[in-house]
Scaffold this motif. Sequence first.
Motif, short mmCIF file in Angstrom:
data_model
loop_
_atom_site.label_atom_id
_atom_site.label_comp_id
_atom_site.label_asym_id
_atom_site.label_seq_id
_atom_site.Cartn_x
_atom_site.Cartn_y
_atom_site.Cartn_z
N ALA A 147 0.83 -1.20 0.00
CA ALA A 147 0.00 0.00 0.00
C ALA A 147 0.87 1.26 0.00
O ALA A 147 0.56 2.23 -0.69
CB ALA A 147 -0.93 -0.01 1.21
N TYR A 148 1.94 1.22 0.76
CA TYR A 148 2.87 2.35 0.81
C TYR A 148 3.47 2.62 -0.57
O TYR A 148 3.51 3.75 -1.04
CB TYR A 148 3.97 2.05 1.84
N ALA A 185 2.23 1.71 -3.45
CA ALA A 185 1.16 2.14 -4.35
C ALA A 185 0.88 3.63 -4.20
O ALA A 185 0.50 4.29 -5.17
CB ALA A 185 -0.12 1.34 -4.08
N SER A 186 1.10 4.17 -3.02
CA SER A 186 0.84 5.59 -2.80
C SER A 186 1.77 6.47 -3.63
O SER A 186 1.44 7.62 -3.93
CB SER A 186 0.96 5.95 -1.32
N ASN A 191 2.37 6.00 -6.67
CA ASN A 191 1.84 6.01 -8.02
C ASN A 191 0.48 6.69 -8.09
O ASN A 191 -0.19 6.65 -9.11
CB ASN A 191 1.74 4.56 -8.54
N THR A 192 0.06 7.29 -6.98
CA THR A 192 -1.24 7.95 -6.93
C THR A 192 -1.04 9.45 -7.03
O THR A 192 -0.44 10.05 -6.15
CB THR A 192 -1.96 7.61 -5.61
N PRO A 193 -1.54 10.06 -8.10
CA PRO A 193 -1.38 11.51 -8.23
C PRO A 193 -2.16 12.25 -7.15
O PRO A 193 -3.24 11.82 -6.74
CB PRO A 193 -1.92 11.82 -9.62
N THR A 194 -1.58 13.33 -6.70
CA THR A 194 -2.26 14.16 -5.71
C THR A 194 -2.35 15.59 -6.23
O THR A 194 -1.53 16.01 -7.05
CB THR A 194 -1.52 14.18 -4.37
N ASN A 195 -3.31 16.30 -5.77
CA ASN A 195 -3.46 17.70 -6.13
C ASN A 195 -3.23 18.51 -4.87
O ASN A 195 -4.10 18.59 -4.02
CB ASN A 195 -4.85 17.96 -6.72
#
Length: 66
Positions: free
Chosen positions: A48-49, A51-52, A54-58
């Motif tokens: 999970a760490y 994967a974070s 690869n998660t776009p944030t705004n």
Amino acid sequence: MNKKPNTQKEVRELLEAVGALAEVALNFYRALIAVGANNSEAISITRAYLASFNTPTNNSTTEGDN
């Protein structure tokens, strides 16, 4: 327009970034084990760490965004 990219340099930079992320993940996994997580828990949390990343944030907010 026909400028040849420096592919070798780009590949080296990518490998360095992947290697650094792998080291961070291993240290994170080992820290989880050290605080009492079992292998299955540590692997799931580490997944999970990773994967974070690869998660776009705004991170930009505008007035009215609440």
